[in-house]
Design a protein around this motif. Structure first.
Motif, PDB file in Angstrom:
ATOM      1  N   PHE A 295       3.806  26.687 -12.918  1.00  0.00           N
ATOM      2  CA  PHE A 295       4.101  26.531 -14.346  1.00  0.00           C
ATOM      3  C   PHE A 295       2.934  25.872 -15.079  1.00  0.00           C
ATOM      4  O   PHE A 295       2.700  26.153 -16.264  1.00  0.00           O
ATOM      5  CB  PHE A 295       5.384  25.733 -14.562  1.00  0.00           C
ATOM      6  N   LYS A 296       2.181  25.019 -14.386  1.00  0.00           N
ATOM      7  CA  LYS A 296       1.005  24.405 -15.023  1.00  0.00           C
ATOM      8  C   LYS A 296      -0.013  25.479 -15.406  1.00  0.00           C
ATOM      9  O   LYS A 296      -0.686  25.372 -16.441  1.00  0.00           O
ATOM     10  CB  LYS A 296       0.366  23.376 -14.093  1.00  0.00           C
ATOM     11  N   LEU A 297      -0.139  26.525 -14.587  1.00  0.00           N
ATOM     12  CA  LEU A 297      -1.021  27.644 -14.953  1.00  0.00           C
ATOM     13  C   LEU A 297      -0.562  28.291 -16.255  1.00  0.00           C
ATOM     14  O   LEU A 297      -1.387  28.686 -17.092  1.00  0.00           O
ATOM     15  CB  LEU A 297      -1.040  28.690 -13.832  1.00  0.00           C
ATOM     16  N   VAL A 298       0.765  28.381 -16.435  1.00  0.00           N
ATOM     17  CA  VAL A 298       1.310  28.949 -17.680  1.00  0.00           C
ATOM     18  C   VAL A 298       0.913  28.080 -18.869  1.00  0.00           C
ATOM     19  O   VAL A 298       0.403  28.585 -19.877  1.00  0.00           O
ATOM     20  CB  VAL A 298       2.854  29.069 -17.610  1.00  0.00           C
ATOM     21  N   THR A 299       1.155  26.768 -18.756  1.00  0.00           N
ATOM     22  CA  THR A 299       0.868  25.884 -19.890  1.00  0.00           C
ATOM     23  C   THR A 299      -0.630  25.807 -20.179  1.00  0.00           C
ATOM     24  O   THR A 299      -1.041  25.755 -21.336  1.00  0.00           O
ATOM     25  CB  THR A 299       1.429  24.462 -19.657  1.00  0.00           C
ATOM     26  N   ASP A 300      -1.455  25.829 -19.126  1.00  0.00           N
ATOM     27  CA  ASP A 300      -2.914  25.822 -19.343  1.00  0.00           C
ATOM     28  C   ASP A 300      -3.347  27.063 -20.118  1.00  0.00           C
ATOM     29  O   ASP A 300      -4.199  26.983 -21.020  1.00  0.00           O
ATOM     30  CB  ASP A 300      -3.660  25.764 -18.004  1.00  0.00           C
ATOM     31  N   ALA A 301      -2.765  28.201 -19.771  1.00  0.00           N
ATOM     32  CA  ALA A 301      -3.103  29.445 -20.471  1.00  0.00           C
ATOM     33  C   ALA A 301      -2.623  29.411 -21.921  1.00  0.00           C
ATOM     34  O   ALA A 301      -3.318  29.876 -22.833  1.00  0.00           O
ATOM     35  CB  ALA A 301      -2.505  30.642 -19.736  1.00  0.00           C
ATOM     36  N   ILE A 302      -1.422  28.837 -22.143  1.00  0.00           N
ATOM     37  CA  ILE A 302      -0.920  28.708 -23.523  1.00  0.00           C
ATOM     38  C   ILE A 302      -1.884  27.869 -24.349  1.00  0.00           C
ATOM     39  O   ILE A 302      -2.279  28.259 -25.457  1.00  0.00           O
ATOM     40  CB  ILE A 302       0.491  28.064 -23.527  1.00  0.00           C
TER      41      ILE A 302
END
Length: 210
Positions: free
Chosen positions: A180-187
């Motif tokens: 999920f951290k990959l998701v937030t970093d991309a956002i």
């Protein structure tokens, strides 16, 4: 429960029944006993019926003529179908968030990540996933009421599914956090396509845990 605002009473009853299903107090195939719930909550049977009609939209129950409301099955096939829809909706949500966030909303995403890290350290699986799926329900960040309506209708079934993962290991919870951290970093990098792809990876991971 005493009748307060008539227009919200059925929603309150629906939430009560929803929580019983999500937590396994009402199991698949079980008939919802309208009289028991009406007595338990001190409401009319008509209010319970209205609540069941609301609840049917979430796929937690099915209503049959002459049989009443029955708790929906949660088979492997239905879990796969649920997460297929999750991937589509959540992919769109994180894409919109990546494209439209404003500075104060970026701070909200950062705070969410800090809270998730704390829940991961403590091994609080339910709180961890609740935070994620509540954090994604940001109408002001997504700006698409149709998308959010479908998401809110899907959310109870999604919660019911990940309630089954409460006994996973801390290692598996850490893996969920990392994904999920990959998701937030991309956002936060405004990489909307990457955010969508990482969200799909996260959904697949959660589906496999369930």
């Amino acid at each position: 429960m005493h009748e307060e605002k008539a227009n919200s009473l059925s929603e309150q009853i629906a939430r009560h029944i929803s929580e019983q299903i999500i937590r396994g107090e009402l199991v698949e195939g079980e008939r919802i006993q309208e009289l028991r719930i009406a007595s338990e909550l001190d409401v009319s049977r008509g209010s319970v019926r209205e609540a069941l009609l609301l609840l049917e939209r979430t796929q937690l129950i099915e209503i049959y003529p002459r049989r009443g409301a029955i708790v929906s099955e949660m088979s492997a096939l239905q879990v796969r179908a649920l997460f297929e829809m999750c991937c589509l909706l959540l992919g769109q949500i994180v894409q919109r968030m990546a494209e439209t966030w404003r500075p104060h909303e970026a701070e909200r995403v950062q705070l969410l990540l800090e809270q998730l890290e704390a829940e991961t350290r403590q091994g609080h699986t339910e709180k961890f996933y609740d935070l994620i799926f509540q954090g994604l329900a940001q109408q002001d960040m997504v700006g698409n009421p149709y998308l959010m309506r479908y998401y809110h209708e899907l959310l109870p079934s999604l919660r019911r599914s990940y309630f089954l993962t409460l006994n996973i290991s801390k290692r598996e919870l850490q893996e969920s956090f990392d994904l999920f951290k990959l998701v937030t970093d991309a956002i936060l990098s405004r990489k909307s396509h990457q955010a969508t792809l990482f969200m799909e990876d996260f959904c697949r991971h959660l589906r496999n845990l369930v």
